[in-house]
Design an enzyme around this catalytic site. Structure first.
Site, PDB file in Angstrom:
ATOM      1  N   CYS A 119      70.677 -39.344 -56.118  1.00 18.78           N
ATOM      2  CA  CYS A 119      69.403 -38.382 -55.606  1.00 18.78           C
ATOM      3  C   CYS A 119      69.090 -39.088 -54.113  1.00 18.78           C
ATOM      4  O   CYS A 119      68.060 -38.924 -53.657  1.00 18.78           O
ATOM      5  CB  CYS A 119      68.266 -38.937 -56.606  1.00 18.78           C
ATOM      6  SG  CYS A 119      68.634 -38.454 -58.170  1.00 18.78           S
ATOM      7  N   HIS A 252      61.796 -38.670 -52.826  1.00 14.77           N
ATOM      8  CA  HIS A 252      62.453 -37.949 -53.860  1.00 14.77           C
ATOM      9  C   HIS A 252      61.642 -37.489 -55.095  1.00 14.77           C
ATOM     10  O   HIS A 252      60.781 -38.392 -55.467  1.00 14.77           O
ATOM     11  CB  HIS A 252      63.520 -38.934 -54.330  1.00 14.77           C
ATOM     12  CG  HIS A 252      64.305 -38.366 -55.442  1.00 14.77           C
ATOM     13  ND1 HIS A 252      64.982 -37.098 -55.469  1.00 14.77           N
ATOM     14  CD2 HIS A 252      64.692 -38.950 -56.518  1.00 14.77           C
ATOM     15  CE1 HIS A 252      65.541 -37.013 -56.770  1.00 14.77           C
ATOM     16  NE2 HIS A 252      65.271 -38.053 -57.568  1.00 14.77           N
ATOM     17  N   ASN A 282      63.385 -32.480 -60.798  1.00 11.44           N
ATOM     18  CA  ASN A 282      64.201 -33.362 -60.134  1.00 11.44           C
ATOM     19  C   ASN A 282      65.409 -32.812 -59.570  1.00 11.44           C
ATOM     20  O   ASN A 282      66.546 -32.436 -60.521  1.00 11.44           O
ATOM     21  CB  ASN A 282      64.501 -34.760 -61.100  1.00 11.44           C
ATOM     22  CG  ASN A 282      65.262 -35.679 -60.265  1.00 11.44           C
ATOM     23  OD1 ASN A 282      65.940 -35.248 -59.297  1.00 11.44           O
ATOM     24  ND2 ASN A 282      65.424 -36.920 -60.737  1.00 11.44           N
TER      25      ASN A 282
HETATM   26  O1  UT7 Z   1      66.556 -39.099 -60.001  1.00 11.10           O
HETATM   27  C1  UT7 Z   1      66.888 -40.469 -60.093  1.00 11.10           C
HETATM   28  C2  UT7 Z   1      65.420 -41.129 -60.334  1.00 11.10           C
HETATM   29  N1  UT7 Z   1      65.072 -40.922 -61.920  1.00 11.10           N
HETATM   30  C3  UT7 Z   1      64.063 -41.289 -62.014  1.00 11.10           C
HETATM   31  O2  UT7 Z   1      63.340 -41.702 -61.366  1.00 11.10           O
HETATM   32  C4  UT7 Z   1      63.480 -41.302 -63.675  1.00 11.10           C
HETATM   33  C5  UT7 Z   1      62.874 -42.349 -63.950  1.00 11.10           C
HETATM   34  N2  UT7 Z   1      62.098 -42.631 -65.100  1.00 11.10           N
HETATM   35  C6  UT7 Z   1      61.420 -41.663 -65.606  1.00 11.10           C
HETATM   36  O3  UT7 Z   1      60.860 -40.974 -64.993  1.00 11.10           O
HETATM   37  C7  UT7 Z   1      60.505 -41.993 -66.955  1.00 11.10           C
HETATM   38  O4  UT7 Z   1      61.045 -43.505 -67.586  1.00 11.10           O
HETATM   39  C8  UT7 Z   1      61.082 -41.016 -67.968  1.00 11.10           C
HETATM   40  C9  UT7 Z   1      60.231 -39.871 -67.627  1.00 11.10           C
HETATM   41  C10 UT7 Z   1      62.495 -40.703 -68.225  1.00 11.10           C
HETATM   42  C11 UT7 Z   1      60.366 -41.273 -69.428  1.00 11.10           C
HETATM   43  O5  UT7 Z   1      59.143 -41.690 -69.417  1.00 11.10           O
HETATM   44  P1  UT7 Z   1      58.753 -42.933 -70.117  1.00 11.10           P
HETATM   45  O6  UT7 Z   1      57.167 -42.995 -69.882  1.00 11.10           O
HETATM   46  O7  UT7 Z   1      59.427 -44.212 -69.665  1.00 11.10           O
HETATM   47  O8  UT7 Z   1      58.895 -42.794 -71.596  1.00 11.10           O
HETATM   48  P2  UT7 Z   1      59.931 -43.807 -72.530  1.00 11.10           P
HETATM   49  O9  UT7 Z   1      61.422 -43.517 -72.008  1.00 11.10           O
HETATM   50  O10 UT7 Z   1      59.221 -45.115 -72.646  1.00 11.10           O
HETATM   51  O11 UT7 Z   1      59.523 -42.735 -74.106  1.00 11.10           O
HETATM   52  C12 UT7 Z   1      58.039 -43.010 -74.508  1.00 11.10           C
HETATM   53  C13 UT7 Z   1      58.404 -42.117 -75.791  1.00 11.10           C
HETATM   54  C14 UT7 Z   1      59.649 -42.586 -76.642  1.00 11.10           C
HETATM   55  O12 UT7 Z   1      59.155 -42.469 -78.151  1.00 11.10           O
HETATM   56  P3  UT7 Z   1      58.688 -43.688 -79.014  1.00 11.10           P
HETATM   57  O13 UT7 Z   1      60.141 -44.541 -78.934  1.00 11.10           O
HETATM   58  O14 UT7 Z   1      57.587 -44.347 -78.295  1.00 11.10           O
HETATM   59  O15 UT7 Z   1      58.355 -43.026 -80.210  1.00 11.10           O
HETATM   60  C15 UT7 Z   1      60.507 -41.397 -76.461  1.00 11.10           C
HETATM   61  O16 UT7 Z   1      61.534 -41.208 -77.403  1.00 11.10           O
HETATM   62  O17 UT7 Z   1      58.676 -40.642 -75.446  1.00 11.10           O
HETATM   63  C16 UT7 Z   1      59.675 -40.231 -76.369  1.00 11.10           C
HETATM   64  N3  UT7 Z   1      60.167 -38.817 -75.480  1.00 11.10           N
HETATM   65  C17 UT7 Z   1      59.840 -37.805 -75.536  1.00 11.10           C
HETATM   66  N4  UT7 Z   1      58.862 -37.231 -76.396  1.00 11.10           N
HETATM   67  C18 UT7 Z   1      58.673 -35.887 -76.231  1.00 11.10           C
HETATM   68  C19 UT7 Z   1      61.404 -39.135 -74.543  1.00 11.10           C
HETATM   69  N5  UT7 Z   1      61.741 -38.076 -73.995  1.00 11.10           N
HETATM   70  C20 UT7 Z   1      60.686 -36.973 -74.643  1.00 11.10           C
HETATM   71  C21 UT7 Z   1      60.602 -35.633 -74.545  1.00 11.10           C
HETATM   72  N6  UT7 Z   1      59.505 -35.320 -75.341  1.00 11.10           N
HETATM   73  N7  UT7 Z   1      61.195 -35.119 -73.566  1.00 11.10           N
END
Ligand code: UT7
Length: 325
Positions: A119, A252, A282
């Site tokens: 990225c 980005h 993205n």
């Molecule tokens: O391009 C390179 C750069 N990439 C990035 O910058 C990505 C950086 N990371 C992010 O943008 C975020 O970390 C994410 C969008 C990927 C995830 O967001 P988050 O706020 O960090 O969520 P999380 O991983 O802590 O997940 C929270 C909850 C989890 O459930 P529990 O364990 O709290 O019950 C996940 O299982 O959200 C759940 N979850 C979803 N629920 C519904 C994860 N993905 C999904 C989904 N739909 N698609």
């Protein structure tokens, strides 16, 4: 007289198949994968993304973006003596997507190669092209970010498959007496290879390992917020500028929360941040030139404006380019 490089044209292209969150949620539900528009919008800011059709490759998207950038610059493909394509989704293992693109454009003969910094690829490619123009190794370059990330997604993994899209963006970069690119700052830290990767590879006629995208989202998020601030500050210092000199921040486009946090750290209001993640998702190396072109064509970003472009991604890689349009 010092030789600089300047952007003289921008272009971009999105494949026609657009999936809103509702479309994707419905498609994933047929596989038993549960997600929702609310979750995607709240955690990422993404509302839609574009996916390519079968048989369409990064070079095809790049070709359309380059035609538009050349038209904006008032140049012909034959005027170009350097093509750099930033991509993690090349058409083939080799030759480079840049060589395939060069032939499709009919710009044969100049240098052409790919840059692989995921990225951060576009800011890496722009920095390399700037250095080649400043040194006299090139005069007129096409710098492109082009990706078909949909081919790397595991549609059974809701934590990643809702985040990415396909597309391409390009700029024409030309030698000039007037400063365009003012400074840049690139970094990588390979100890974080595992937090964002596609670990498979081709060997002996087979794919070995997993050819689908893996990401530790929270680890990437935390690193991204820190390095985007430091890269912007280092770039401003090199150019002897301050945050107040930035007309537009074009980061980005991965997650609106990362962009908001970066803007806050740099004391920039969100009105100065170009946001396309809501419509494009993205698109990895394509996201910055796609956002730049969208903002230019919308009349937001204008000649004379000072832009901070910032990338961050797998590697772990990050970097920034400060330029006057
Ligand atoms: O391009 C390179 C750069 N990439 C990035 O910058 C990505 C950086 N990371 C992010 O943008 C975020 O970390 C994410 C969008 C990927 C995830 O967001 P988050 O706020 O960090 O969520 P999380 O991983 O802590 O997940 C929270 C909850 C989890 O459930 P529990 O364990 O709290 O019950 C996940 O299982 O959200 C759940 N979850 C979803 N629920 C519904 C994860 N993905 C999904 C989904 N739909 N698609």
């Amino acid at each position: 007289m010092r030789r600089y490089s300047r952007i003289t044209g921008t272009g971009s292209y999105l494949p026609p198949r657009r999936l809103s969150n509702a479309d994707l949620v419905a498609e994933l539900a047929t596989k038993g994968v549960e997600t929702s528009d609310e979750w995607i919008v709240e955690r990422t800011g993404i509302r839609a993304r574009h996916f390519v059709a079968d048989g369409v490759y990064s070079s095809d998207l790049a070709l359309e973006a380059c035609k538009r950038a050349l038209q904006a610059a008032g140049l012909q493909a034959q005027d170009i003596d350097l093509i750099i394509v930033a991509t993690s989704t090349p058409d083939m293992v080799f030759p480079s997507t840049a060589c395939i693109l060069q032939n499709k454009l009919g710009a044969n003969g100049g240098a052409a190669f790919d840059v692989q910094a995921v990225c951060s690829g576009f800011v890496y490619a722009l920095t390399v092209a700037d250095a080649m123009i400043q040194s006299g190794a090139a005069n007129k370059a096409l710098v492109v970010g082009a990706e078909v990330f949909s081919r790397l997604l595991d549609f059974n993994d809701r934590t990643t498959c809702v985040l990415f899209g396909d597309g391409a963006g390009a700029v024409v970069l030309e030698a000039s007496d007037i400063p365009g690119i003012l400074a840049s700052d690139l970094h990588a830290d390979g100890k974080h290879v595992g937090i964002l990767c596609v670990p498979g590879h081709v060997a002996n006629g087979h794919i070995l390992g997993d050819p689908l995208l893996k990401m530790d989202g929270q680890a990437v998020f935390k690193l991204a917020v820190g390095v985007l601030e430091s890269a912007a500050r280092a770039t401003l210092a090199k150019a002897r500028k301050t945050e107040a000199d930035i007309d537009w921040l074009i980061p980005h486009q991965a997650n609106i929360r990362i962009m908001q946090s970066t803007a806050k750290k740099l004391k920039l209001p969100m009105e100065k941040v170009v946001v396309t993640v809501d419509q494009h998702g993205n698109t990895s190396a394509a996201s910055i030139p796609l956002a730049l072109d969208a903002a230019v064509r919308a009349g937001q970003v204008k000649p004379g404006h000072t832009l901070m472009l910032e990338g961050v991604g797998g590697g772990f890689t990050w970097g920034a380019v400060l330029l006057t349009l």
